[in-house]
Design a protein around this motif. Structure first.
Motif, PDB file in Angstrom:
ATOM      1  N   CYS A   9       0.587  -1.060  -0.021  1.00 42.55           N
ATOM      2  CA  CYS A   9       0.052  -0.148  -0.307  1.00 42.55           C
ATOM      3  C   CYS A   9       0.921   1.607  -0.132  1.00 42.55           C
ATOM      4  CB  CYS A   9      -0.550   0.038   1.015  1.00 42.55           C
ATOM      5  SG  CYS A   9      -1.635   1.859   1.132  1.00 42.55           S
ATOM      6  N   PHE A  11       0.433   4.371   1.136  1.00 38.73           N
ATOM      7  CA  PHE A  11       0.273   5.733   1.087  1.00 38.73           C
ATOM      8  C   PHE A  11       0.977   6.182   2.682  1.00 38.73           C
ATOM      9  CE2 PHE A  11      -2.750   8.351   3.938  1.00 38.73           C
ATOM     10  CZ  PHE A  11      -3.194   9.494   2.844  1.00 38.73           C
ATOM     11  N   CYS A  12       0.525   4.972   3.522  1.00 40.69           N
ATOM     12  CA  CYS A  12       1.810   5.783   4.819  1.00 40.69           C
ATOM     13  C   CYS A  12       2.243   4.706   4.908  1.00 40.69           C
ATOM     14  CB  CYS A  12       0.356   5.756   6.089  1.00 40.69           C
ATOM     15  SG  CYS A  12       0.567   3.853   7.086  1.00 40.69           S
ATOM     16  N   THR A  14       3.819   2.813   7.155  1.00 45.44           N
ATOM     17  CA  THR A  14       3.554   1.291   7.342  1.00 45.44           C
ATOM     18  C   THR A  14       3.962   0.574   6.139  1.00 45.44           C
ATOM     19  OG1 THR A  14       1.678   2.736   9.221  1.00 45.44           O
ATOM     20  CG2 THR A  14       2.112  -0.217   9.214  1.00 45.44           C
ATOM     21  N   LEU A  15       3.324   0.797   5.152  1.00 44.55           N
ATOM     22  CA  LEU A  15       3.396   0.105   3.954  1.00 44.55           C
ATOM     23  C   LEU A  15       2.757  -1.594   3.934  1.00 44.55           C
ATOM     24  CD1 LEU A  15       7.289   0.781   2.136  1.00 44.55           C
ATOM     25  CD2 LEU A  15       5.007   1.625   1.047  1.00 44.55           C
ATOM     26  N   ALA A  36      -6.539  -3.012   2.801  1.00 49.90           N
ATOM     27  CA  ALA A  36      -6.414  -2.497   3.147  1.00 49.90           C
ATOM     28  C   ALA A  36      -7.501  -1.169   4.015  1.00 49.90           C
ATOM     29  CB  ALA A  36      -6.259  -1.250   2.266  1.00 49.90           C
ATOM     30  N   CYS A  37      -6.859  -0.621   4.418  1.00 47.13           N
ATOM     31  CA  CYS A  37      -7.595   0.372   5.093  1.00 47.13           C
ATOM     32  C   CYS A  37      -8.942   1.535   4.606  1.00 47.13           C
ATOM     33  CB  CYS A  37      -6.775   1.459   6.778  1.00 47.13           C
ATOM     34  SG  CYS A  37      -5.308   2.824   6.171  1.00 47.13           S
ATOM     35  N   HIS A 160      -2.505   5.804  10.850  1.00 44.36           N
ATOM     36  CA  HIS A 160      -1.623   4.729  10.136  1.00 44.36           C
ATOM     37  C   HIS A 160      -2.845   3.393  10.939  1.00 44.36           C
ATOM     38  CE1 HIS A 160       1.824   7.165  11.153  1.00 44.36           C
ATOM     39  NE2 HIS A 160       2.430   6.977  10.006  1.00 44.36           N
ATOM     40  N   PRO A 161      -3.650   3.354  10.288  1.00 41.49           N
ATOM     41  CA  PRO A 161      -4.846   2.654  10.653  1.00 41.49           C
ATOM     42  C   PRO A 161      -5.180   1.234  10.994  1.00 41.49           C
ATOM     43  CG  PRO A 161      -5.853   4.210   8.990  1.00 41.49           C
ATOM     44  CD  PRO A 161      -4.232   4.137   9.375  1.00 41.49           C
ATOM     45  N   ARG A 162      -3.442  -0.118  10.562  1.00 43.99           N
ATOM     46  CA  ARG A 162      -3.532  -0.991  10.214  1.00 43.99           C
ATOM     47  C   ARG A 162      -2.122  -0.804  11.261  1.00 43.99           C
ATOM     48  NH1 ARG A 162      -3.372  -4.388   5.836  1.00 43.99           N
ATOM     49  NH2 ARG A 162      -3.970  -6.167   6.338  1.00 43.99           N
ATOM     50  N   HIS A 163      -1.328  -0.239  11.556  1.00 37.34           N
ATOM     51  CA  HIS A 163      -0.019  -0.162  11.979  1.00 37.34           C
ATOM     52  C   HIS A 163      -0.123  -0.760  13.736  1.00 37.34           C
ATOM     53  CE1 HIS A 163       3.176   1.000  14.735  1.00 37.34           C
ATOM     54  NE2 HIS A 163       3.640   1.339  13.651  1.00 37.34           N
TER      55      HIS A 163
HETATM   56 FE1  SF4 Z   1      -2.029   1.692   3.618  1.00 37.65          FE
HETATM   57 FE2  SF4 Z   1      -3.779   2.002   6.327  1.00 37.65          FE
HETATM   58 FE3  SF4 Z   1      -1.651   0.323   6.082  1.00 37.65          FE
HETATM   59 FE4  SF4 Z   1      -1.384   2.993   6.199  1.00 37.65          FE
HETATM   60  S1  SF4 Z   1      -2.184   1.952   6.961  1.00 37.65           S
HETATM   61  S2  SF4 Z   1       0.077   1.400   4.788  1.00 37.65           S
HETATM   62  S3  SF4 Z   1      -2.371   3.585   4.597  1.00 37.65           S
HETATM   63  S4  SF4 Z   1      -2.932   0.067   4.405  1.00 37.65           S
END
Ligand code: SF4
Length: 436
Positions: A9, A11-12, A14-15, A36-37, A160-163
């Motif tokens: 992903c 975006f953030c 956290t990749l 994905a979030c 970082h929603p899925r962190h």
């Molecule tokens: Fe992508 Fe969300 Fe994971 Fe960040 S937390 S890398 S935005 S899926």
């Protein structure tokens, strides 16, 4: 349709590397995104937007846009950079390392100031690391070992929603088989955030008093006397938090812009690193910045190899100078020290103070971005490009400095260049102009 697995992903920081993307058989349409979030999925789906801009545009006298060719955009960009005495080349956090590397070559040739989004984010953390080093680790180690998690001035539930589900609070790892029930989570934040609501302990520090609280933690580790209240927190709570951290097998401190950009700045991070170092006298402890853009870490890496500095690199004298506060984008813009602005992979129009954005508006400027953003609204030329990590692959660095190869899942719209292709063309043209 077909499903592409193990997608990264973009975006953030956290990749996340476990996405699944459903595409049409001809590889031209992206239909669904799994795992994905919400913000990550939106990035993929946005590449399919009907109103997407697919041709470069130049601003006219009356403020309207006129479509131009990629050749014209290359020519404008190369001329703008070579004509300028000291151009600013800013952004670089939402693109791959390959593009960052070509950008550095252009910057060297034209004597630019190269700066990335760390300038308004974790730049202060980088200064602190240069001051006193950093005891850090990978997110894999956090997942497998950490049983004490401290989030300081960051709100991963939103940013970082899925962190939390992949690495920090919830996952079951090799030595952390009980998942979240085996972990203690502390949040230090002036705001009652959604992350704070999930924590075992929320220390609601007074705004801007992080340095004092960090210092108090170090005092508490040693069991020495504290005043009754520090930074709005009663001393009993500070002793308890210190004990919680000391009693774990592996503690990790994640920190965000709440500490890097509030009163004290890099000194807060000096102190947070000192807390981590002290904690290692009692248990194993590490610290990690919550990097925002998916490849801001890579930008620091690439410039680290090439120039020796991770951001705010001034090449205008023919060698690399680094002096945050002087060679940082907002300081340069506000002091009228740069005479052209090139933006790639970032949105200063949305994130810089209005006084800086106005300076961008007043100068020759080019923005390279697949999206329409507040920055495209103030720039003279807008060059749309393919989405890195969706329509073209390339290397990106996760927030723990682990390089990950992003994947191409669909074709970009016909005729749309990638960041690398566009920069390659500009580099070639800059070389020609310089040799004339
Ligand atoms: Fe992508 Fe969300 Fe994971 Fe960040 S937390 S890398 S935005 S899926």
């Amino acid at each position: 349709t077909k499903t592409v697995t193990d997608v990264i992903c973009p975006f953030c920081g956290t990749l996340c590397d476990d996405l699944e993307v459903v595409v049409s058989d001809d590889g031209k349409e992206l239909l669904e995104v799994y795992n994905a979030c919400a913000i990550g999925a939106e990035k993929f789906l946005h590449s399919q937007a009907k109103e997407r801009i697919t041709r470069p545009r130049m601003r006219q006298e009356d403020g309207s846009w006129k479509e131009i060719s990629y050749d014209e955009a290359v020519e404008y960009t190369a001329r703008m950079l070579t004509d300028a005495k000291k151009p600013l080349m800013y952004g670089w956090s939402s693109t791959n390392c390959e593009a960052q590397s070509i950008g550095s070559e252009i910057g060297e040739l034209v004597g630019a100031v190269m700066d990335n989004t760390a300038t308004v984010c974790h730049g202060t953390s980088l200064i602190a690391v240069q001051d006193i080093g950093i005891p850090s680790c990978t997110l894999g180690e956090v997942k497998n070992r950490a049983d004490r998690i401290l989030f300081w001035g960051c709100n991963p539930a939103h940013a970082h929603p899925r962190h939390m589900s992949r690495y920090s609070i919830f996952p079951r790892g090799f030595f952390t088989g009980k998942g979240h029930t085996g972990r203690k989570v502390i949040v230090i934040d002036p705001r009652p955030t959604d992350t704070a609501r999930m924590a075992d302990v929320h220390l609601q520090v007074e705004q801007g008093r992080d340095y004092e609280l960090l210092n108090a933690l170090r005092v508490a580790f040693k069991g020495e006397q504290l005043p009754d209240v520090v930074a709005g927190i009663p001393k009993e709570q500070i002793y308890e938090a210190a004990e919680t951290l000391k009693s774990g097998r592996f503690a990790i401190i994640f920190f965000g812009m709440g500490v890097t950009q509030s009163l004290g700045k890099n000194h807060n991070i000096d102190e947070a690193i000192a807390v981590t170092r002290d904690l290692n006298e009692y248990t194993k402890a590490a610290i990690m910045p919550m990097r925002g853009h998916y490849n801001v870490t890579g930008s620091g890496q690439v410039w680290g190899w090439q120039f020796g500095f991770p951001y705010a690199v001034d090449l205008s004298r023919g060698f690399a100078r680094y002096n945050p506060g002087e060679t940082t984008s907002n300081d340069l813009l506000r002091r009228d020290e740069v005479d052209a602005v090139f933006v790639l992979g970032s949105d200063p129009g949305a994130h810089f103070p209005f006084s800086s954005v106005k300076k961008i508006y007043d100068r020759p400027s080019v923005v390279i971005d697949p999206h329409e953003t507040p920055t495209t609204e103030v720039c003279k030329v807008h060059v749309p490009v393919a989405f890195v990590g969706v329509e073209v692959g390339g290397c990106a660095y996760r927030m723990d400095n682990v390089p990950i190869e992003t994947r191409k899942v669909i074709e970009p719209p016909e005729g749309v260049m990638t960041d690398e292709e566009f920069l390659d063309r500009v580099l070639e043209r800059v070389r020609e102009i310089k040799s004339e």
